[in-house]
Design a protein around this motif. Structure first.
Motif, PDB file in Angstrom:
ATOM      1  N   LEU A 131       0.831  -1.205   0.000  1.00 22.92           N
ATOM      2  CA  LEU A 131       0.000   0.000   0.000  1.00 22.92           C
ATOM      3  C   LEU A 131       0.865   1.256   0.000  1.00 22.92           C
ATOM      4  O   LEU A 131       2.024   1.221   0.422  1.00 22.92           O
ATOM      5  CB  LEU A 131      -0.888   0.012   1.247  1.00 22.92           C
ATOM      6  CG  LEU A 131      -1.900  -1.111   1.405  1.00 22.92           C
ATOM      7  CD1 LEU A 131      -2.559  -1.021   2.775  1.00 22.92           C
ATOM      8  CD2 LEU A 131      -2.924  -1.059   0.299  1.00 22.92           C
ATOM      9  N   PRO A 132       0.280   2.387  -0.426  1.00 24.33           N
ATOM     10  CA  PRO A 132       0.989   3.665  -0.261  1.00 24.33           C
ATOM     11  C   PRO A 132       1.286   3.896   1.223  1.00 24.33           C
ATOM     12  O   PRO A 132       0.544   3.408   2.092  1.00 24.33           O
ATOM     13  CB  PRO A 132      -0.010   4.693  -0.794  1.00 24.33           C
ATOM     14  CG  PRO A 132      -0.938   3.923  -1.678  1.00 24.33           C
ATOM     15  CD  PRO A 132      -0.993   2.536  -1.114  1.00 24.33           C
ATOM     16  N   ASP A 133       2.333   4.636   1.510  1.00 25.72           N
ATOM     17  CA  ASP A 133       2.794   4.805   2.893  1.00 25.72           C
ATOM     18  C   ASP A 133       1.707   5.270   3.855  1.00 25.72           C
ATOM     19  O   ASP A 133       1.519   4.680   4.914  1.00 25.72           O
ATOM     20  CB  ASP A 133       3.980   5.775   2.955  1.00 25.72           C
ATOM     21  CG  ASP A 133       5.239   5.181   2.352  1.00 25.72           C
ATOM     22  OD1 ASP A 133       5.339   3.936   2.286  1.00 25.72           O
ATOM     23  OD2 ASP A 133       6.124   5.958   1.940  1.00 25.72           O
ATOM     24  N   ASP A 164     -10.613   8.306   3.344  1.00 21.89           N
ATOM     25  CA  ASP A 164     -10.168   8.076   1.954  1.00 21.89           C
ATOM     26  C   ASP A 164      -9.038   7.059   1.899  1.00 21.89           C
ATOM     27  O   ASP A 164      -9.032   6.164   1.050  1.00 21.89           O
ATOM     28  CB  ASP A 164      -9.720   9.385   1.300  1.00 21.89           C
ATOM     29  CG  ASP A 164     -10.885  10.313   0.985  1.00 21.89           C
ATOM     30  OD1 ASP A 164     -12.036   9.825   0.911  1.00 21.89           O
ATOM     31  OD2 ASP A 164     -10.643  11.523   0.812  1.00 21.89           O
ATOM     32  N   HIS A 165      -8.066   7.187   2.817  1.00 25.66           N
ATOM     33  CA  HIS A 165      -6.948   6.228   2.857  1.00 25.66           C
ATOM     34  C   HIS A 165      -7.464   4.818   3.152  1.00 25.66           C
ATOM     35  O   HIS A 165      -7.003   3.838   2.564  1.00 25.66           O
ATOM     36  CB  HIS A 165      -5.910   6.632   3.908  1.00 25.66           C
ATOM     37  CG  HIS A 165      -5.032   7.762   3.485  1.00 25.66           C
ATOM     38  ND1 HIS A 165      -4.359   7.786   2.299  1.00 25.66           N
ATOM     39  CD2 HIS A 165      -4.698   8.918   4.120  1.00 25.66           C
ATOM     40  CE1 HIS A 165      -3.651   8.900   2.200  1.00 25.66           C
ATOM     41  NE2 HIS A 165      -3.845   9.609   3.299  1.00 25.66           N
ATOM     42  N   LYS A 166      -8.423   4.719   4.057  1.00 28.33           N
ATOM     43  CA  LYS A 166      -8.993   3.405   4.374  1.00 28.33           C
ATOM     44  C   LYS A 166      -9.695   2.806   3.161  1.00 28.33           C
ATOM     45  O   LYS A 166      -9.550   1.622   2.871  1.00 28.33           O
ATOM     46  CB  LYS A 166      -9.990   3.515   5.541  1.00 28.33           C
ATOM     47  CG  LYS A 166      -9.361   3.529   6.893  1.00 28.33           C
ATOM     48  CD  LYS A 166     -10.456   3.493   7.952  1.00 28.33           C
ATOM     49  CE  LYS A 166      -9.897   3.274   9.322  1.00 28.33           C
ATOM     50  NZ  LYS A 166     -10.949   3.172  10.341  1.00 28.33           N
ATOM     51  N   LYS A 167     -10.469   3.643   2.457  1.00 24.06           N
ATOM     52  CA  LYS A 167     -11.201   3.164   1.293  1.00 24.06           C
ATOM     53  C   LYS A 167     -10.232   2.626   0.233  1.00 24.06           C
ATOM     54  O   LYS A 167     -10.418   1.529  -0.296  1.00 24.06           O
ATOM     55  CB  LYS A 167     -12.059   4.293   0.714  1.00 24.06           C
ATOM     56  CG  LYS A 167     -12.983   3.850  -0.382  1.00 24.06           C
ATOM     57  CD  LYS A 167     -14.032   4.870  -0.793  1.00 24.06           C
ATOM     58  CE  LYS A 167     -13.558   6.283  -0.841  1.00 24.06           C
ATOM     59  NZ  LYS A 167     -14.525   7.219  -1.402  1.00 24.06           N
ATOM     60  N   ILE A 223      -4.007   1.935   8.050  1.00 25.28           N
ATOM     61  CA  ILE A 223      -4.485   0.562   8.265  1.00 25.28           C
ATOM     62  C   ILE A 223      -3.846  -0.039   9.513  1.00 25.28           C
ATOM     63  O   ILE A 223      -4.516  -0.698  10.310  1.00 25.28           O
ATOM     64  CB  ILE A 223      -4.216  -0.315   7.020  1.00 25.28           C
ATOM     65  CG1 ILE A 223      -5.130   0.111   5.881  1.00 25.28           C
ATOM     66  CG2 ILE A 223      -4.374  -1.790   7.320  1.00 25.28           C
ATOM     67  CD1 ILE A 223      -6.613  -0.017   6.176  1.00 25.28           C
ATOM     68  N   ARG A 224      -2.550   0.161   9.698  1.00 25.45           N
ATOM     69  CA  ARG A 224      -1.882  -0.390  10.888  1.00 25.45           C
ATOM     70  C   ARG A 224      -2.480   0.187  12.172  1.00 25.45           C
ATOM     71  O   ARG A 224      -2.672  -0.532  13.156  1.00 25.45           O
ATOM     72  CB  ARG A 224      -0.386  -0.132  10.817  1.00 25.45           C
ATOM     73  CG  ARG A 224       0.314  -1.044   9.845  1.00 25.45           C
ATOM     74  CD  ARG A 224       1.827  -0.991   9.983  1.00 25.45           C
ATOM     75  NE  ARG A 224       2.427  -1.940   9.075  1.00 25.45           N
ATOM     76  CZ  ARG A 224       2.943  -1.634   7.889  1.00 25.45           C
ATOM     77  NH1 ARG A 224       2.941  -0.377   7.471  1.00 25.45           N
ATOM     78  NH2 ARG A 224       3.470  -2.566   7.121  1.00 25.45           N
ATOM     79  N   LEU A 225      -2.763   1.475  12.174  1.00 21.97           N
ATOM     80  CA  LEU A 225      -3.382   2.085  13.353  1.00 21.97           C
ATOM     81  C   LEU A 225      -4.817   1.576  13.534  1.00 21.97           C
ATOM     82  O   LEU A 225      -5.266   1.343  14.653  1.00 21.97           O
ATOM     83  CB  LEU A 225      -3.357   3.609  13.241  1.00 21.97           C
ATOM     84  CG  LEU A 225      -1.971   4.251  13.344  1.00 21.97           C
ATOM     85  CD1 LEU A 225      -2.038   5.741  13.023  1.00 21.97           C
ATOM     86  CD2 LEU A 225      -1.357   4.020  14.712  1.00 21.97           C
TER      87      LEU A 225
END
Length: 131
Positions: A77-79, A110-113, A85-87
């Motif tokens: 995944l992008p950084d 948005d990052h989660k999606k 996701i890790r959090l």
């Protein structure tokens, strides 16, 4: 490493995949068996019988293998998406993630999606294997 050092060749890709699957499985089982020694010092004999069963060792091997597969997928995944996701895996709320990463809650969403979409594609085969 052994395959690389011995310059082992395989007839086709199916043999390679099977070989590596069994090698990783056996390495995991060996690791879990070595942990059994540590467990014997901490737990009573009645609990040890549970840890010595083939079923327990196989379930632990599946957990270890699945964790490695998921972690490798997260690395793709992008950084920022990987951080989110890790959090999220650590049970942080969207608000907490936003504050920790200094981004807006909508950016977290948005990052989660994006991350979930990519992880579904990367890990789709796990549903068939684990179910």
């Amino acid at each position: 490493m052994k395959v690389w050092e011995d310059k082992t060749t395989f007839q086709d890709e199916n043999h390679t995949t099977g070989y590596f699957y069994k090698a990783v499985r056996n390495k995991c089982l060996n690791h879990l068996k070595s942990k059994r020694h540590q467990l014997t010092e901490r737990y009573a004999d009645q609990n040890i019988k549970t840890y010595e069963t083939e079923e327990f060792l196989m379930s632990e091997a599946v957990v270890v293998e699945t964790t490695v597969i998921i972690e490798n997928a997260i690395k793709e995944l992008p950084d920022k998406a990987a951080q989110v996701i890790r959090l999220s895996i650590k049970d942080y709320t969207n608000d907490e993630i936003a504050k920790k990463l200094s981004i807006s809650v909508n950016t977290v969403k948005d990052h989660k999606k994006v991350a979930y979409r990519k992880l579904r594609n990367l890990l789709g085969f796990l549903r068939q294997v684990l179910l």
